[in-house]
Structures are given as structure tokens and as C-alpha cells.
Write a protein that holds these residues in place. Structure first.
Motif, PDB file in Angstrom:
ATOM      1  N   LYS A 107       0.152   6.717   2.598  1.00 47.40           N
ATOM      2  CA  LYS A 107       0.596   6.607   1.206  1.00 47.40           C
ATOM      3  C   LYS A 107       1.350   5.312   0.932  1.00 47.40           C
ATOM      4  O   LYS A 107       1.699   5.019  -0.198  1.00 47.40           O
ATOM      5  N   GLY A 108       1.638   4.548   1.988  1.00 47.52           N
ATOM      6  CA  GLY A 108       2.428   3.347   1.811  1.00 47.52           C
ATOM      7  C   GLY A 108       3.907   3.661   1.799  1.00 47.52           C
ATOM      8  O   GLY A 108       4.320   4.805   1.656  1.00 47.52           O
ATOM      9  N   ALA A 109       4.736   2.686   1.979  1.00 43.24           N
ATOM     10  CA  ALA A 109       6.187   2.873   1.982  1.00 43.24           C
ATOM     11  C   ALA A 109       6.809   1.832   1.078  1.00 43.24           C
ATOM     12  O   ALA A 109       6.115   0.990   0.497  1.00 43.24           O
ATOM     13  N   GLY A 110       8.151   1.898   0.965  1.00 41.45           N
ATOM     14  CA  GLY A 110       8.833   0.927   0.132  1.00 41.45           C
ATOM     15  C   GLY A 110       8.557  -0.488   0.582  1.00 41.45           C
ATOM     16  O   GLY A 110       8.484  -1.415  -0.223  1.00 41.45           O
ATOM     17  N   ASN A 111       8.408  -0.670   1.879  1.00 38.77           N
ATOM     18  CA  ASN A 111       8.070  -1.975   2.436  1.00 38.77           C
ATOM     19  C   ASN A 111       6.950  -1.747   3.454  1.00 38.77           C
ATOM     20  O   ASN A 111       7.198  -1.609   4.644  1.00 38.77           O
ATOM     21  N   PRO A 112       5.702  -1.664   3.016  1.00 38.84           N
ATOM     22  CA  PRO A 112       4.610  -1.182   3.860  1.00 38.84           C
ATOM     23  C   PRO A 112       4.221  -2.167   4.956  1.00 38.84           C
ATOM     24  O   PRO A 112       4.549  -3.353   4.913  1.00 38.84           O
ATOM     25  N   VAL A 113       3.499  -1.627   5.951  1.00 36.01           N
ATOM     26  CA  VAL A 113       2.922  -2.460   7.005  1.00 36.01           C
ATOM     27  C   VAL A 113       1.801  -3.285   6.391  1.00 36.01           C
ATOM     28  O   VAL A 113       0.922  -2.751   5.715  1.00 36.01           O
ATOM     29  N   LYS A 114       1.814  -4.586   6.661  1.00 36.80           N
ATOM     30  CA  LYS A 114       0.821  -5.478   6.052  1.00 36.80           C
ATOM     31  C   LYS A 114       0.015  -6.198   7.125  1.00 36.80           C
ATOM     32  O   LYS A 114       0.198  -5.994   8.314  1.00 36.80           O
ATOM     33  N   GLY A 115      -0.876  -7.079   6.647  1.00 30.66           N
ATOM     34  CA  GLY A 115      -1.779  -7.786   7.548  1.00 30.66           C
ATOM     35  C   GLY A 115      -1.078  -8.638   8.577  1.00 30.66           C
ATOM     36  O   GLY A 115      -1.632  -8.922   9.639  1.00 30.66           O
ATOM     37  N   ALA A 144       1.234   4.319  18.177  1.00 29.49           N
ATOM     38  CA  ALA A 144       2.017   3.728  17.094  1.00 29.49           C
ATOM     39  C   ALA A 144       1.385   2.431  16.608  1.00 29.49           C
ATOM     40  O   ALA A 144       1.251   2.198  15.400  1.00 29.49           O
ATOM     41  N   ASP A 145       0.981   1.561  17.551  1.00 31.14           N
ATOM     42  CA  ASP A 145       0.347   0.299  17.161  1.00 31.14           C
ATOM     43  C   ASP A 145      -1.009   0.545  16.509  1.00 31.14           C
ATOM     44  O   ASP A 145      -1.398  -0.150  15.564  1.00 31.14           O
ATOM     45  N   TRP A 146      -1.740   1.544  17.033  1.00 31.22           N
ATOM     46  CA  TRP A 146      -3.061   1.850  16.454  1.00 31.22           C
ATOM     47  C   TRP A 146      -2.917   2.302  15.009  1.00 31.22           C
ATOM     48  O   TRP A 146      -3.674   1.886  14.122  1.00 31.22           O
ATOM     49  N   LEU A 147      -1.921   3.159  14.740  1.00 31.00           N
ATOM     50  CA  LEU A 147      -1.674   3.599  13.373  1.00 31.00           C
ATOM     51  C   LEU A 147      -1.241   2.430  12.480  1.00 31.00           C
ATOM     52  O   LEU A 147      -1.641   2.342  11.312  1.00 31.00           O
ATOM     53  N   ALA A 148      -0.429   1.523  13.056  1.00 32.87           N
ATOM     54  CA  ALA A 148       0.033   0.373  12.283  1.00 32.87           C
ATOM     55  C   ALA A 148      -1.142  -0.496  11.837  1.00 32.87           C
ATOM     56  O   ALA A 148      -1.161  -1.020  10.723  1.00 32.87           O
ATOM     57  N   VAL A 149      -2.152  -0.636  12.705  1.00 30.69           N
ATOM     58  CA  VAL A 149      -3.346  -1.413  12.340  1.00 30.69           C
ATOM     59  C   VAL A 149      -4.042  -0.752  11.161  1.00 30.69           C
ATOM     60  O   VAL A 149      -4.447  -1.419  10.194  1.00 30.69           O
ATOM     61  N   GLY A 150      -4.199   0.573  11.227  1.00 32.54           N
ATOM     62  CA  GLY A 150      -4.844   1.277  10.122  1.00 32.54           C
ATOM     63  C   GLY A 150      -4.080   1.122   8.820  1.00 32.54           C
ATOM     64  O   GLY A 150      -4.666   0.867   7.757  1.00 32.54           O
ATOM     65  N   MET A 151      -2.742   1.257   8.879  1.00 25.66           N
ATOM     66  CA  MET A 151      -1.932   1.111   7.673  1.00 25.66           C
ATOM     67  C   MET A 151      -2.064  -0.298   7.089  1.00 25.66           C
ATOM     68  O   MET A 151      -2.158  -0.482   5.869  1.00 25.66           O
ATOM     69  N   ALA A 152      -2.059  -1.292   7.985  1.00 25.36           N
ATOM     70  CA  ALA A 152      -2.158  -2.684   7.527  1.00 25.36           C
ATOM     71  C   ALA A 152      -3.508  -2.946   6.860  1.00 25.36           C
ATOM     72  O   ALA A 152      -3.588  -3.617   5.826  1.00 25.36           O
ATOM     73  N   LEU A 153      -4.585  -2.437   7.459  1.00 24.72           N
ATOM     74  CA  LEU A 153      -5.915  -2.640   6.874  1.00 24.72           C
ATOM     75  C   LEU A 153      -6.007  -2.001   5.497  1.00 24.72           C
ATOM     76  O   LEU A 153      -6.573  -2.586   4.560  1.00 24.72           O
ATOM     77  N   LYS A 154      -5.455  -0.798   5.345  1.00 20.95           N
ATOM     78  CA  LYS A 154      -5.491  -0.151   4.032  1.00 20.95           C
ATOM     79  C   LYS A 154      -4.656  -0.932   3.020  1.00 20.95           C
ATOM     80  O   LYS A 154      -5.064  -1.118   1.874  1.00 20.95           O
ATOM     81  N   GLU A 155      -3.490  -1.403   3.442  1.00 23.71           N
ATOM     82  CA  GLU A 155      -2.618  -2.157   2.549  1.00 23.71           C
ATOM     83  C   GLU A 155      -3.286  -3.443   2.078  1.00 23.71           C
ATOM     84  O   GLU A 155      -3.072  -3.895   0.946  1.00 23.71           O
ATOM     85  N   GLU A 156      -4.120  -4.027   2.934  1.00 22.49           N
ATOM     86  CA  GLU A 156      -4.791  -5.287   2.582  1.00 22.49           C
ATOM     87  C   GLU A 156      -6.107  -5.067   1.837  1.00 22.49           C
ATOM     88  O   GLU A 156      -6.836  -6.011   1.584  1.00 22.49           O
ATOM     89  N   GLY A 157      -6.424  -3.814   1.541  1.00 22.97           N
ATOM     90  CA  GLY A 157      -7.575  -3.541   0.683  1.00 22.97           C
ATOM     91  C   GLY A 157      -8.880  -3.257   1.389  1.00 22.97           C
ATOM     92  O   GLY A 157      -9.929  -3.197   0.741  1.00 22.97           O
ATOM     93  N   TYR A 158      -8.861  -3.062   2.709  1.00 25.33           N
ATOM     94  CA  TYR A 158     -10.096  -2.782   3.445  1.00 25.33           C
ATOM     95  C   TYR A 158     -10.472  -1.308   3.325  1.00 25.33           C
ATOM     96  O   TYR A 158      -9.659  -0.465   2.955  1.00 25.33           O
ATOM     97  N   ASP A 159     -11.738  -1.015   3.668  1.00 25.22           N
ATOM     98  CA  ASP A 159     -12.218   0.350   3.679  1.00 25.22           C
ATOM     99  C   ASP A 159     -11.916   0.976   5.040  1.00 25.22           C
ATOM    100  O   ASP A 159     -11.802   0.279   6.059  1.00 25.22           O
ATOM    101  N   TRP A 160     -11.804   2.308   5.062  1.00 24.16           N
ATOM    102  CA  TRP A 160     -11.474   3.006   6.306  1.00 24.16           C
ATOM    103  C   TRP A 160     -12.503   2.767   7.402  1.00 24.16           C
ATOM    104  O   TRP A 160     -12.199   2.865   8.592  1.00 24.16           O
ATOM    105  N   LYS A 195     -10.040 -14.246   8.394  1.00 24.27           N
ATOM    106  CA  LYS A 195      -9.133 -14.495   9.519  1.00 24.27           C
ATOM    107  C   LYS A 195      -8.485 -13.202  10.016  1.00 24.27           C
ATOM    108  O   LYS A 195      -8.220 -13.051  11.213  1.00 24.27           O
ATOM    109  N   LEU A 196      -8.236 -12.259   9.087  1.00 27.24           N
ATOM    110  CA  LEU A 196      -7.652 -10.982   9.501  1.00 27.24           C
ATOM    111  C   LEU A 196      -8.633 -10.213  10.387  1.00 27.24           C
ATOM    112  O   LEU A 196      -8.244  -9.639  11.401  1.00 27.24           O
ATOM    113  N   ILE A 197      -9.898 -10.247  10.012  1.00 30.36           N
ATOM    114  CA  ILE A 197     -10.918  -9.578  10.832  1.00 30.36           C
ATOM    115  C   ILE A 197     -11.079 -10.297  12.164  1.00 30.36           C
ATOM    116  O   ILE A 197     -11.241  -9.671  13.217  1.00 30.36           O
ATOM    117  N   SER A 198     -11.000 -11.635  12.117  1.00 35.92           N
ATOM    118  CA  SER A 198     -11.074 -12.402  13.362  1.00 35.92           C
ATOM    119  C   SER A 198      -9.920 -12.021  14.289  1.00 35.92           C
ATOM    120  O   SER A 198     -10.110 -11.850  15.497  1.00 35.92           O
TER     121      SER A 198
END
Length: 639
Positions: free
Chosen positions: A62-70, A20-36, A4-7
Motif C-alpha cells: 500500500k506504500g508508506a509515508g516515505n515508501p521504498v523507491k528505485g 526482507a530485501d526481496w520484499l523491498a525490491v517488490g515494493m520499489a518496483l511497484k512504487e516506480e510504476g512497474y507491473d507485478w 537502468k533500473l531493470i539493468s
């Protein structure tokens, strides 16, 4: 991985997002365990895509105390009409129910401990021995029914308050006093001196208050996290807003206000309308651990976003600046980019800068008009082949009618037809000169869609911004040339005059008037200096064509190419001619110690004159080298 996240991701058009939004997508994908590679493949649907950029940035997340997620991706997709379930509106048994943001009116939990919230808040913001100012009972009500805080208390330290709260864990009022339920309670987020609550009583300028009453609370929370605000404590106010206590870490009051203004400006540029009345360091914020009209003022989050003001600045500059990304040698060493073509063979590339410097009467403007024609017609200039292109000549000094005649005179003297006159654009700004930082955008606009390859500005003293002897100001001035080159891809060619006095004893780079920045900034420096015409040379060169000519030497200092040997030229109006013979090699530049020595050797000899001659010879021999006896004898013409 969550399909569903990919959808959801596939419904978001990357070209519509800001950085800013583009970077947030990248951070969220990494936080959720996806590959670059997932982020990279999705990003390729944007013309701004740069190969290798996603992988490089990914490694820096590197992630933050409360990271961007899916949930960030899910919300972006929802905003664009995506739903997490089928079109019939029925949830499957295994469908996830998404939750975004903070509930603006949470039901009080049975295990909520108000004193724990306030203890944590005090531990986050204050040192144990720092005085804390707060308001509970000291309030008054205005005519419209609004409760307003007064001075309150300011004579207890954080350590004392924490000790009391731990002693009375079930009664926060026993420590801070009972508050009016309709009003709630307030606390100042910066420490004071224990003597008052004004700005001058603040002892450390660590934090600023960010509050927005216009955005819904879930959006406030999402924006604060997306922008990685360095939030020490996030407090729900019990009303329409979240109070973000943000690190500014200022050393003094002046710097505090500068940083707060920058903070507020940045938030507003990113769509967060801020209450600017909160800019003072002694401002009150809502105290966590109390209730207000049945709603909790509670500590919603702690230590989220970047860890400090400087770290946040680095993050924001990476989002909002127009600077190029850092590149790694491994990305291009095997396939280096193609270099710009040479506009002037062996001297200047397309998109680079060139300075022509020389004294008055050197014919600098004639030389630049010759260059205009050489570029337009694809012919040689001072012996260097030019690539044919379109050129804009900006005339700031000469009468417009005279300029037009000069172009015609040079064409006639060269005996070439006006085959490519359409390649020369002339912009006469005599009497309309302005600072270059004001002129630069107008130049960019004028040449837009004109396929111009070079802009020639004659001369720069008419548009200088600042003191020409101030290196810092001239560095900023020269940046305007880079601005024009970067925006339009043209080569910038401009001229400047020599400083006063004899120049023969100086290097070519040191002759231009003002700061040395002028000579060191351009990619190519072409310097013209007059030669001392000796009587012997005049007798030898009685060519009628050179009767009214002046002798000059052109020296080159290049960044992109090996600097060629100096060229000797005649300036015989209206053209400069390269001396193809070696006849002028013996001539020295005017003001050169060697030229002065040659003059003195022809005078009558006397003890005083011989002493002067010896001194002159010594100075000549010491120019850029130690003095050797043999060299001195050679110059004096003796053994």
C-alpha cells in the motif's frame, strides 16, 4: 520505464537475498510504476519461488509515508559491482545521478527555520497539555571534555512551548534557553508529570529511541526504512547518528521494556548494532532546531515506515517467521495438490500423526512392533494394508534385549522371513528419556538422509513436557510431533495409556489419560479396550488356541478418512488377531453399563436387587440417548 533500473535489477541474484530485501525490491518496483510480472519473472530464479505469491503480495503493498523507491534497487546493485554508466566511466548527458541516504553533514540552508523543526517535533510526539522535559543550559563537562546533560526543564507543556516558539520564530533560545554550541541540546521523547525526569515521572510510554553509532548515516537511514520501523520523528544528531523516535505504544512500563528489548533484538538480528543504553522511557534524545559545533540538529523525516507498533509487528513477522503464506482457493481449486500416499490404508497418510491408546496389558508395545514389521514388510496390521517403507522405533520403556526378542518372536509367530529387516531401525532410549522438545531435534537429525517414512515413539509419558492435564501445555507438547513431521516428512505414531478407572462408559476419544488434546490432536486415533468375557462366551469359545487369549475391541476416530467399524481382536502372545467371526459382537467393554446389567440379570431376585437392576437398566438406556419405556423393558427382559 527506466532501463537502468531493470539493468540494475538483473545484476542482483534473488537467491542471495533474504526475505526482507526481496520484499523491498517488490515494493520499489511497484512504487516506480512497474507491473507485478517484472518482480515475478525475476523471482523465479530462486528455489524458494512460489507461484502466485508475488501477485498476492504486490496487491498488499500500500506504500508508506516515505515508501521504498528505485534507489533501493540501485544501491543493492552497486553493492554487487554494478555501475549506472558504461565501462569508460563517462556519464551520458541524460544519465541520472543517484543519491542514496541522508547527507551526514548538510550545509545549513538559508531558509532553514529551527523553530519550525522544533514545533513540528512537539506536535508529532506530544499532546498540547503534556509536560515536556528538555535540557539546554543545564549541562556539565567531564574530564575527557564530553558534555553531559543534567535534569534541565520539565515544568512546561507542549502547548506552552509551541505558543512561545511561534511568538519568537527567529529566536529558539528565547523559548528553550541558550545552549552551549559545543554541546547542543536534548529533549525527552515521552511526556512527564511536571515533577521530575525519572522513569517514574513518565506518563505515557509511546516511544523508544533507536540509535546506532557504528553504521554510516546513509546505511542507518536505509536500514530503518527497509525494516519499516514505525518512526514518528527522525532527527539528525549533529554527530555520528540518526535518532529514530519509534512507536512502541506500550500500556505500561513493564510492557514498554518488553517491546523495546524485542525492537532492539530484531534490529540487531538484521545487522543494525543498537545502543542499548537508550532503553529507558525517560531517555534524552537530540533536540531538533539547534546547532552543535556548527552542525544542525534537524528533523530529517517524520512519520515514515509502518504507522504503529502492531502494524510493524505484522510486517516483521511476515519477513522473519517460518509460517506458510496464506493461500487463496482460486490458486489451487482447479489443480489441487496431490495428497500424501496412504501409509496405512484407510487409516493414516504419510506425514500425518496417529495415537494408539489403551490400558495396561493390552499389548500396546507388541501392537506397535507388529506395525513396525507390517510397514517394513508391506503387510497388513489389524486388517489394514501397510505401504512398505522404513521405520524408526524409539523404545523408551522396555529393556533393549527384550525389545530385540519381541521383534524376533513376532516375525516367527507371523511365520514370515526377515526379508526387509533393514527397513527397521531401533533406538533404545530406556534410561535416556528427555523432554520431547529436546528430543525432537535429535530425532530429526538421526533420520536425516535415511529415507524413513514413519517414526514410532513408545510411550509418550516418558517424554511429556508439562502437565498432561493442562490443555495449553499439551497443545505445545503435541506441536513437537508436527515439528518432526514437517521437518522430515515422516508419519509420527505414538502410544499413551488410558486414565484410571472403568472406561467402558466413555467414548474412545475420552479414554486417554490427561488432557483431551491427546485424542483431538492426531489425525488418527486407534483405541483398544478390553471386553467382558461372559461365562456363556467362554463355554462357546473353548478353542485351545484362545485358552490364554484376552478379548479386545479396537475403535477408530479418523480425521482424513471415514472411521471404520470397530474391530474385535484377540491378543494371544505375542500377536493380535482380528476376530473374523461375529462371535465377539455380543461382548461389552469392561465397565460398560450394559455389561454390568448383563451381570446383574443372573443374580437372585429380591425387591432390593430388582430396584438396583431397574436403576442399572435406566442408566444403561440413558447412555447418550433419552430413556424410552420399550427400550427399558427390552433390557429388563419383560413386557
Amino acid at each position: 520505464m527506466d532501463e537502468k533500473l531493470i539493468s540494475a535489477l538483473n545484476t542482483i541474484h534473488v537467491a542471495d537475498l533474504d526475505r526482507a530485501d526481496w520484499l523491498a525490491v517488490g515494493m520499489a518496483l511497484k512504487e516506480e510504476g512497474y507491473d507485478w510480472t517484472v518482480w515475478d519473472a525475476w523471482s523465479q530464479n530462486d528455489k524458494r519461488y512460489k507461484s502466485g505469491e508475488c501477485k498476492r503480495l504486490w496487491n498488499g503493498f500500500k506504500g508508506a509515508g516515505n515508501p521504498v523507491k528505485g534507489g533501493t534497487i540501485i544501491q543493492m546493485a552497486k553493492d554487487r559491482g554494478w555501475t549506472s554508466f558504461g565501462g569508460d566511466g563517462v556519464l551520458d548527458w541524460n544519465d541520472a545521478i543517484e543519491y542514496d541516504g541522508i547527507d551526514p553533514n548538510p550545509a545549513p540552508e538559508k531558509n532553514w527555520k529551527p523553530t519550525d523543526d522544533l514545533i513540528k517535533y512537539l506536535e508529532l510526539l506530544f499532546k498540547p497539555d503534556e509536560y515536556v522535559a528538555y535540557v539546554t543550559t543545564d549541562v556539565y563537562q567531564t574530564e575527557d571534555g564530553k558534555y553531559v546533560p543534567s535534569k534541565g526543564y520539565y515544568d512546561r507543556t507542549a502547548g506552552e512551548l509551541i505558543a512561545s516558539l511561534k511568538k519568537h520564530p527567529s529566536d529558539i533560545g528565547a523559548t528553550v534557553g541558550d545552549w552551549k554550541e559545543a554541546a547542543g541540546a536534548w529533549i525527552r521523547f515521552n511526556p512527564v508529570d511536571g515533577k521530575g525526569v525519572k522513569n517514574e515521572n513518565v506518563t505515557a510510554f509511546r516511544y523508544a529511541l533507536v540509535e546506532s553509532d557504528t553504521l554510516p548515516i546513509p546505511e542507518q537511514d536505509a536500514m530503518y526504512r527497509k525494516l519499516e520501523l514505525p518512526i514518528a520523528a527522525l532527527v539528525y544528531s549533529g554527530g555520528k547518528s540518526l535518532h529514530a523516535i519509534v512507536h512502541v505504544d506500550a500500556p505500561d512500563a513493564d510492557e514498554y521494556y518488553k517491546r523495546v528489548n524485542y525492537l532492539y533484538d530484531t534490529l540487531e538480528k538484521n545487522g543494525v548494532e543498537i545502543d542499548r543504553q537508550n532503553k529507558n522511557p525517560s531517555r534524552l534524545s537530540r533536540m531538533p532546531g539547534v546547532t552543535r559545533n556548527g552542525k544542525m540538529q534537524y528533523l530529517a523525516a517524520e512519520n515514515i515506515g509502518t504507522k504503529s507498533w502492531n502494524e510493524w509487528l505484522d510486517f516483521m513477522e511476515g519477513i522473519s517467521d517460518d509460517l506458510p503464506e496464506i493461500e487463496y482457493l482460486s490458486d489451487f481449486i482447479e489443480n489441487p495438490p496431490e495428497q500424501p500416499p496412504e501409509m496405512i490404508k484407510g487409516l493414516l497418510r504419510q506425514g500425518h500423526k496417529m495415537l494408539l491408546s489403551g490400558p495396561s496389558k493390552a499389548g500396546k508395545s507388541f501392537a506397535l512392533i507388529e506395525l513396525c514389521i507390517a510397514i517394513a514388510e508391506g503387510k497388513k496390521w489389524l486388517g489394514f494394508q501397510c505401504r512398505r517403507g522404513k521405520v524408526l522405533y524409539i523404545n523408551l520403556e522396555i529393556d533393549p534385549a527384550s525389545v530385540k526378542h519381541r521383534f524376533r518372536d513376532i516375525y516367527d509367530a507371523w511365520k514370515i522371513p526377515w526379508n526387509n529387516g533393514q527397513n527397521i531401525m531401533v533406538w533404545n532410549l530406556r534410561g535416556h528419556a528427555m523432554r520431547l522438545d529436546d528430543l525432537a531435534p535429535k530425532i530429526i537429525r538421526k533420520i536425516q538422509n535415511e529415507n524413513v517414512t514413519a517414526v514410532i515413539l513408545d510411550p509418550i509419558y516418558k517424554v511429556i513436557t508439562g502437565d498432561e492435564n493442562n490443555a495449553s501445555e499439551m497443545g505445545a507438547f503435541c506441536n513437537q510431533f508436527d515439528r518432526i513431521c514437517a521437518a522430515s516428512g515422516v508419519s509420527m505414531i505414538y502410544c499413551h495409556h488410558h486414565s484410571k478407572g472403568a472406561q467402558g462408559g466413555k467414548k474412545a476419544m475420552d479414554r486417554a489419560s490427561g488432557s483431551g488434546v491427546f485424542a483431538r490432536d492426531p489425525d488418527a486415533l486407534v483405541d483398544i479396550i478390553p471386553l467382558e468375557m461372559t461365562d456363556d462366551f467362554k463355554d462357546r469359545e473353548r478353542d485351545p488356541e484362545n485358552k490364554f487369549a484376552s478379548a479386545w475391541r479396537v475403535e477408530f476416530v479418523l480425521r482424513e478418512f471415514a472411521s471404520p467399524e470397530p474391530k474385535n481382536i484377540w491378543f494371544r502372545w505375542p500377536l493380535h488377531y482380528v476376530d473374523e467371526s461375529d462371535a465377539m459382537k455380543s461382548l461389552e467393554p469392561q465397565g460398560s453399563p450394559l455389561g454390568n446389567l448383563s451381570k446383574s440379570s443372573k443374580r437372585n431376585s429380591s425387591p432390593e436387587k430388582r430396584e438396583n437392576r431397574l436403576e442399572t437398566a435406566y442408566q444403561a438406556c440413558s447412555f447418550e440417548q433419552p430413556v424410552k419405556l420399550q427400550t427399558l423393558a427390552e433390557y429388563l427382559g419383560c413386557t
